[in-house]
Write a protein that holds these residues in place. Structure first.
Motif, PDB file in Angstrom:
ATOM      1  N   VAL A 257       5.660  -3.212  -3.744  1.00 40.54           N
ATOM      2  CA  VAL A 257       4.382  -3.478  -4.408  1.00 40.54           C
ATOM      3  C   VAL A 257       3.309  -2.687  -3.684  1.00 40.54           C
ATOM      4  O   VAL A 257       2.937  -2.991  -2.543  1.00 40.54           O
ATOM      5  CB  VAL A 257       4.057  -4.988  -4.387  1.00 40.54           C
ATOM      6  CG1 VAL A 257       2.732  -5.244  -5.110  1.00 40.54           C
ATOM      7  CG2 VAL A 257       5.185  -5.788  -5.039  1.00 40.54           C
ATOM      8  N   THR A 258       2.812  -1.657  -4.337  1.00 36.83           N
ATOM      9  CA  THR A 258       1.817  -0.776  -3.728  1.00 36.83           C
ATOM     10  C   THR A 258       1.076  -0.018  -4.818  1.00 36.83           C
ATOM     11  O   THR A 258       1.646   0.291  -5.873  1.00 36.83           O
ATOM     12  CB  THR A 258       2.477   0.227  -2.756  1.00 36.83           C
ATOM     13  OG1 THR A 258       1.468   1.072  -2.204  1.00 36.83           O
ATOM     14  CG2 THR A 258       3.518   1.084  -3.455  1.00 36.83           C
ATOM     15  N   ALA A 259      -0.187   0.272  -4.543  1.00 37.35           N
ATOM     16  CA  ALA A 259      -0.969   1.083  -5.478  1.00 37.35           C
ATOM     17  C   ALA A 259      -0.793   2.565  -5.207  1.00 37.35           C
ATOM     18  O   ALA A 259      -1.288   3.411  -5.956  1.00 37.35           O
ATOM     19  CB  ALA A 259      -2.457   0.713  -5.379  1.00 37.35           C
ATOM     20  N   THR A 260      -0.077   2.898  -4.139  1.00 38.01           N
ATOM     21  CA  THR A 260       0.129   4.292  -3.753  1.00 38.01           C
ATOM     22  C   THR A 260       1.324   4.878  -4.488  1.00 38.01           C
ATOM     23  O   THR A 260       2.386   4.267  -4.572  1.00 38.01           O
ATOM     24  CB  THR A 260       0.385   4.396  -2.233  1.00 38.01           C
ATOM     25  OG1 THR A 260      -0.715   3.811  -1.538  1.00 38.01           O
ATOM     26  CG2 THR A 260       0.538   5.852  -1.806  1.00 38.01           C
TER      27      THR A 260
ATOM     28  N   SER B  89      -5.141  -4.232  -2.463  1.00 34.26           N
ATOM     29  CA  SER B  89      -5.698  -4.708  -1.198  1.00 34.26           C
ATOM     30  C   SER B  89      -5.481  -3.706  -0.080  1.00 34.26           C
ATOM     31  O   SER B  89      -5.885  -3.945   1.054  1.00 34.26           O
ATOM     32  CB  SER B  89      -5.041  -6.046  -0.820  1.00 34.26           C
ATOM     33  OG  SER B  89      -3.660  -5.858  -0.586  1.00 34.26           O
ATOM     34  N   GLY B  90      -4.811  -2.599  -0.398  1.00 30.23           N
ATOM     35  CA  GLY B  90      -4.494  -1.616   0.619  1.00 30.23           C
ATOM     36  C   GLY B  90      -3.244  -1.949   1.410  1.00 30.23           C
ATOM     37  O   GLY B  90      -2.857  -1.211   2.314  1.00 30.23           O
TER      38      GLY B  90
ATOM     39  N   GLY C 221       2.826  -4.195   5.233  1.00 32.32           N
ATOM     40  CA  GLY C 221       1.929  -3.461   6.120  1.00 32.32           C
ATOM     41  C   GLY C 221       1.023  -2.532   5.349  1.00 32.32           C
ATOM     42  O   GLY C 221       0.971  -2.567   4.107  1.00 32.32           O
ATOM     43  N   PRO C 222       0.264  -1.684   6.049  1.00 33.07           N
ATOM     44  CA  PRO C 222      -0.635  -0.745   5.385  1.00 33.07           C
ATOM     45  C   PRO C 222       0.136   0.144   4.407  1.00 33.07           C
ATOM     46  O   PRO C 222       1.237   0.624   4.720  1.00 33.07           O
ATOM     47  CB  PRO C 222      -1.212   0.078   6.539  1.00 33.07           C
ATOM     48  CG  PRO C 222      -1.068  -0.812   7.741  1.00 33.07           C
ATOM     49  CD  PRO C 222       0.186  -1.577   7.524  1.00 33.07           C
ATOM     50  N   ALA C 223      -0.449   0.347   3.240  1.00 32.24           N
ATOM     51  CA  ALA C 223       0.233   1.125   2.200  1.00 32.24           C
ATOM     52  C   ALA C 223       0.627   2.509   2.700  1.00 32.24           C
ATOM     53  O   ALA C 223       1.676   3.044   2.328  1.00 32.24           O
ATOM     54  CB  ALA C 223      -0.658   1.226   0.968  1.00 32.24           C
ATOM     55  N   GLY C 224      -0.172   3.080   3.580  1.00 30.29           N
ATOM     56  CA  GLY C 224       0.105   4.423   4.074  1.00 30.29           C
ATOM     57  C   GLY C 224       1.341   4.510   4.958  1.00 30.29           C
ATOM     58  O   GLY C 224       1.869   5.611   5.192  1.00 30.29           O
TER      59      GLY C 224
ATOM     60  N   ALA D 184       6.008  -0.903  -7.962  1.00 32.82           N
ATOM     61  CA  ALA D 184       5.187  -1.720  -8.857  1.00 32.82           C
ATOM     62  C   ALA D 184       3.783  -1.825  -8.299  1.00 32.82           C
ATOM     63  O   ALA D 184       3.594  -2.150  -7.124  1.00 32.82           O
ATOM     64  CB  ALA D 184       5.799  -3.112  -9.003  1.00 32.82           C
ATOM     65  N   ALA D 185       2.802  -1.529  -9.134  1.00 36.75           N
ATOM     66  CA  ALA D 185       1.405  -1.586  -8.693  1.00 36.75           C
ATOM     67  C   ALA D 185       0.892  -3.015  -8.749  1.00 36.75           C
ATOM     68  O   ALA D 185       1.134  -3.739  -9.718  1.00 36.75           O
ATOM     69  CB  ALA D 185       0.544  -0.695  -9.584  1.00 36.75           C
TER      70      ALA D 185
END
Length: 458
Positions: free
Chosen positions: A407-410, A428-429, A444-447, A422-423
């Motif tokens: 689950v990530t927007a990246t 929330s980053g 953790g952080p998306a990056g 899946a976005a």
């Protein structure tokens, strides 16, 4: 016949496992000694965590229509466990016969490509570093890369492995009856105990009720038939009424053990469900624990067979599930021993202390979480909440592909055969990697996701 995975025992645990493996593209054969299915069964409760796992397979909503929804468990007069506030899409206990669950799971497994062989009586096995050979009573053999014994409390697979099943009988002469009632109880689930007897009455939602009862005054062997008069007498003594029992479609008597195998894995052979652990029926956790065993093991076997499992992944099955089996033995054993308290002062203390503790919110959450399974986690892998995703989808809908879900927007590439991106509905980053069994593998952080994924997916 050779299969990547062979499963011995076509109860709920084996059927869920077979369906998961077949959906993942793994060749799986399920061997069952019975020639046909049966609609007579002891299990009748499906808890919230199990419904979540069934939701991740597209089955929960259908199964949830087959029975009654119980939002609170009332125990021993004044003790009440509230399920309605569970952090789940299914804040209740579903009362439905086990065969409804089995039917849905078998249809899914066969549709996905699993082979079901009935009338196959397993008698022994031999294994080496590459495969397992299975023997059957007709002289035939079969081979598999791995084998799972889901063949119940008298598991022939466990015996073939030479594993002990330490423990003891807790209750004898437990009675079960599916009956019609002229005057059903006012509460959806009626449970009480009077020292020398207890009885639970639960609705199936179709006009039939399950009565689960025990009478210290009449301890007989399992082969002694149960009569309606016997059920009327013990129910009346416990509840002050027999609720107008009129007829029965099923009557049975059995004994209850508390046992657990010391190991769930020997080489290429695994145990799951009642073959690995059996406990008191109090709390209705038997079938649920087995289904959760299967959900934990299935994706790990698939990853191993397909060649991308991280080192030691199969060993985590026993490491994660054996402590859960031990916890269920302890919690269900506590409930049944509380029901068996004999003296009036001790019962008063049980009811007073129990109702007082369950007025404390943290205690309520803990009790409801353990009974429902929602509160059970693994070390470093908490249960994943059903997160809302972009486009109106839910996390547990995304899990229906049988893959890990990130689950990530990246935007990310790679791992397409084993990972679904899946976005989130709101960015929330933070990225969350969810295992196919609905537990969080990493957060953790998306990056950082691209750097972390190889640890879990290759």
């Amino acid at each position: 016949m050779h299969s990547s995975i062979a499963i011995i025992g076509a109860g709920p645990t084996g059927l869920l496992l077979a369906g998961d493996l077949a959906q993942a593209g793994v060749s799986v054969t399920l061997y069952e000694r019975r020639d046909s299915t049966s609609n007579l069964t002891r299990a009748f409760g499906v808890h919230a965590r199990t419904l979540e796992l069934l939701d991740a397979r597209g089955l929960a909503d259908e199964i949830a229509t087959t029975g009654a929804h119980i939002e609170a468990l009332r125990l021993f007069d004044r003790i009440r466990v509230d399920l309605s506030r569970l952090p789940s899409r299914f804040p209740y206990l579903l009362i439905t016969p086990q065969y409804h669950v089995e039917q849905a799971l078998e249809e899914r497994a066969v549709k996905a490509g699993a082979t079901v062989v009935r009338g196959a009586r397993f008698t022994g096995l031999r294994q080496d570093d590459e495969r397992v050979t299975l023997d059957f009573d007709d002289g035939s053999t079969a081979t598999a890369d791995y084998v799972v014994g889901t063949d119940g409390v008298h598991s022939a697979v466990r015996s073939a492995l030479g594993l002990p099943f330490p423990g003891k009988a807790v209750l004898t002469s437990i009675m079960l009856a599916d009956v019609r009632l002229a005057n059903p109880p006012a509460s959806a689930l009626a449970v009480n105990a009077v020292g020398d007897a207890f009885a639970m009455v639960a609705p199936f939602g179709d006009g039939w009720f399950r009565i689960f009862a025990w009478d210290r005054r009449n301890q007989v062997n399992d082969q002694t038939p149960v009569t309606l008069d016997e059920m009327r007498a013990v129910t009346s003594r416990v509840h002050g009424t027999d609720f107008g029992i009129t007829e029965a479609r099923w009557l049975s008597r059995f004994h209850s053990d508390e046992r657990q195998a010391p190991r769930y894995r020997v080489g290429r052979v695994f145990l799951a469900g009642d073959a690995a652990h059996v406990h008191s029926p109090a709390g209705g956790q038997g079938m649920n624990t087995g289904l959760q065993d299967a959900a934990n093991l299935s994706w790990k076997l698939a990853a191993t067979v397909q060649g991308w499992a991280p080192e030691g992944l199969l060993d985590t099955y026993e490491a994660e599930r054996h402590p859960v089996g031990k916890l269920v033995l302890r919690s269900s054993g506590t409930l049944i021993r509380l029901a068996m308290v004999r003296s009036r002062p001790a019962r008063w203390l049980r009811n007073t202390v129990g109702s007082g503790l369950l007025a404390v919110p943290p205690v309520v959450r803990r009790a409801a979480g353990v009974i429902s399974g929602v509160g059970i986690t693994y070390p470093g892998a908490p249960r994943a909440a059903d997160l809302p995703l972009r486009g109106g989808e839910r996390l547990y809908e995304a899990l229906r592909e049988g893959k890990h879900v990130l689950v990530t927007a990246t935007s990310m590439q790679g791992y397409g055969d084993r990972l679904r991106i899946a976005a989130p509905d709101v960015d929330s980053g933070v990225a969350v990697l969810v295992r196919p069994d609905g537990y969080v593998a990493w957060q953790g952080p998306a990056g950082d996701a691209a750097k972390v994924l190889p640890r879990f997916l290759s």
